[in-house]
Write an enzyme that holds these catalytic residues in place. Structure first.
Site, PDB file in Angstrom:
ATOM      1  N   ASN A 173       2.207  -4.348  -4.789  1.00  0.00           N
ATOM      2  CA  ASN A 173       1.353  -4.935  -5.831  1.00  0.00           C
ATOM      3  C   ASN A 173       1.509  -4.094  -7.083  1.00  0.00           C
ATOM      4  OD1 ASN A 173      -0.664  -5.943  -7.443  1.00  0.00           O
ATOM      5  ND2 ASN A 173      -2.369  -5.228  -6.146  1.00  0.00           N
ATOM      6  N   LYS A 223       0.193  -4.550  -9.895  1.00  0.00           N
ATOM      7  CA  LYS A 223      -1.005  -4.586 -10.749  1.00  0.00           C
ATOM      8  C   LYS A 223      -0.563  -4.817 -12.203  1.00  0.00           C
ATOM      9  CE  LYS A 223      -3.356  -1.849  -7.312  1.00  0.00           C
ATOM     10  NZ  LYS A 223      -4.366  -0.865  -6.959  1.00  0.00           N
ATOM     11  N   HIS A 268      -8.605  -9.370  -4.524  1.00  0.00           N
ATOM     12  CA  HIS A 268      -8.359  -7.923  -4.602  1.00  0.00           C
ATOM     13  C   HIS A 268      -9.628  -7.232  -5.103  1.00  0.00           C
ATOM     14  CE1 HIS A 268      -6.761  -4.049  -5.786  1.00  0.00           C
ATOM     15  NE2 HIS A 268      -5.738  -4.303  -4.994  1.00  0.00           N
ATOM     16  N   GLU A 290     -10.129  -4.999  -7.164  1.00  0.00           N
ATOM     17  CA  GLU A 290     -10.216  -4.833  -8.621  1.00  0.00           C
ATOM     18  C   GLU A 290     -10.691  -6.126  -9.282  1.00  0.00           C
ATOM     19  OE1 GLU A 290      -6.249  -3.285  -9.009  1.00  0.00           O
ATOM     20  OE2 GLU A 290      -6.900  -1.472  -7.944  1.00  0.00           O
ATOM     21  N   GLU A 323      -8.207  -3.343   2.535  1.00  0.00           N
ATOM     22  CA  GLU A 323      -8.040  -2.276   1.559  1.00  0.00           C
ATOM     23  C   GLU A 323      -9.396  -1.633   1.286  1.00  0.00           C
ATOM     24  OE1 GLU A 323      -4.286  -2.894  -1.005  1.00  0.00           O
ATOM     25  OE2 GLU A 323      -5.910  -3.955  -1.967  1.00  0.00           O
ATOM     26  N   GLY A 352      -5.795   4.017  -4.847  1.00  0.00           N
ATOM     27  CA  GLY A 352      -5.425   4.817  -6.010  1.00  0.00           C
ATOM     28  C   GLY A 352      -6.082   6.183  -6.050  1.00  0.00           C
ATOM     29  N   SER A 401      -3.514   3.938  -0.939  1.00  0.00           N
ATOM     30  CA  SER A 401      -2.777   5.211  -0.966  1.00  0.00           C
ATOM     31  C   SER A 401      -1.673   5.299   0.093  1.00  0.00           C
ATOM     32  CB  SER A 401      -3.746   6.401  -0.841  1.00  0.00           C
ATOM     33  OG  SER A 401      -4.636   6.411  -1.946  1.00  0.00           O
TER      34      SER A 401
HETATM   35  P1  13P Z   1      -2.694   2.177  -4.088  1.00  0.00           P
HETATM   36  O1  13P Z   1      -1.536   2.064  -3.124  1.00  0.00           O
HETATM   37  O2  13P Z   1      -2.277   2.636  -5.461  1.00  0.00           O
HETATM   38  O3  13P Z   1      -3.806   2.990  -3.504  1.00  0.00           O
HETATM   39  O4  13P Z   1      -3.260   0.696  -4.307  1.00  0.00           O
HETATM   40  C1  13P Z   1      -3.532  -0.092  -3.213  1.00  0.00           C
HETATM   41  C2  13P Z   1      -3.785  -1.471  -3.689  1.00  0.00           C
HETATM   42  O5  13P Z   1      -4.792  -1.751  -4.302  1.00  0.00           O
HETATM   43  C3  13P Z   1      -2.749  -2.484  -3.405  1.00  0.00           C
HETATM   44  O6  13P Z   1      -3.230  -3.758  -3.684  1.00  0.00           O
END
Ligand code: 13P
Length: 261
Positions: free
Chosen positions: A13, A15, A103, A105, A175, A181, A221
């Site tokens: 992803n 983002k 997601h 976010e 997740e 992150g 992560s």
């Molecule tokens: P990270 O791998 O940067 O922690 O992000 C995970 C994520 O949100 C994938 O959709």
């Protein structure tokens, strides 16, 4: 090891990173690095920003790559006066296979709820896209001891009135928000435990047969250094990777998880 019925998925992803020109360089790197054995073992999926999808499609088509790709979001509406939104039919026209829905976010910064997630899941199915539904708890919820209940409620909300033949095809990405992150990765056992709980929930809502087919990913992560232990969990069918997937070399190492320490 991963259940034979379910092909492992490694999904990157991006983002809001990598522009449409950079995406071509990235995809070219994937094209000359991945070999048939990689594709045979693992489905490789990219979630680029909307503005990159055409570029990604062009490389995939030109080089006949087995890489699949998806959108990071989808409109619940079919067409019309919805400024800024992208419909399922527009995505399908670009041969998009998946739509990432819910997601954390988007739930946090765009007020997405289980109801809007459910509407988007139905929109994706209507336009022949496979939903990849993201669920997971915040740190507060985990510390309060409600991680499983919260996550399973999100699963149930996302799947409301969705027929079983569609559910067996879709992907659920667990997740935990506190692991995204942050460098804070859930233990492989945490990922396994939640995957078991999600699969049991799908079995209860539908059937064991449907639950055995649903692919459940872990995200938060993930990197080359921790992917092998995560993939050794029998109910974890792959990973949704953010930061580490921005570097094609690191993503390639993750795709080749059996070779990692
Ligand atoms: P990270 O791998 O940067 O922690 O992000 C995970 C994520 O949100 C994938 O959709």
């Amino acid at each position: 090891m991963t259940n034979d019925q379910r092909k492992p998925v490694m999904a990157g992803n991006w983002k809001m990173n990598i522009n449409h020109l950079e995406s071509i360089a990235y995809m070219n790197k994937m094209a000359f690095s991945l070999i048939d054995a990689d594709y045979a073992r693992t489905e490789v999926v990219i979630f680029p920003p909307f503005t990159d999808i055409r570029s990604v499609q062009t490389v995939v088509d030109a080089d006949h790559l087995s890489i699949t790709y998806g959108a990071q979001d989808i409109s619940a509406h079919d067409s019309g006066a919805y400024t800024g939104e992208i419909s399922g039919s527009m995505l399908k026209k670009l041969h998009t296979k998946y739509a990432l829905i819910g997601h954390s976010e988007r739930r946090a910064y765009h007020n997405e709820t289980d109801e809007s997630v459910n509407a988007k899941v139905k929109a994706a199915i209507k336009h022949d896209l496979i939903p990849m539904i993201a669920v997971g708890e915040t740190l507060d919820i985990r510390q309060g001891g409600n991680a499983v209940e919260h996550t399973l409620n999100q699963v149930q909300g996302a799947l409301k009135d969705v027929r079983s033949n569609y559910v067996s095809e879709l992907v659920i990405a667990y997740e935990p928000v506190w692991a995204i992150g942050t460098g804070e990765v859930a233990t492989p056992q945490d990922a396994q435990d939640m995957s078991i709980a999600i699969r049991a929930k799908v079995a209860k809502l539908y059937s064991q047969d449907v639950a055995d087919k649903v692919r459940i990913l872990y995200g938060g992560s993930v990197k080359a250094g921790n992917i092998k232990a995560i993939m050794e969990q029998p109910d974890v069918d792959g990973a949704l990777i953010g930061g580490a997937a921005l570097d094609p070399d690191e993503f390639l190492r993750i795709i080749r998880w059996p070779d990692q320490p």
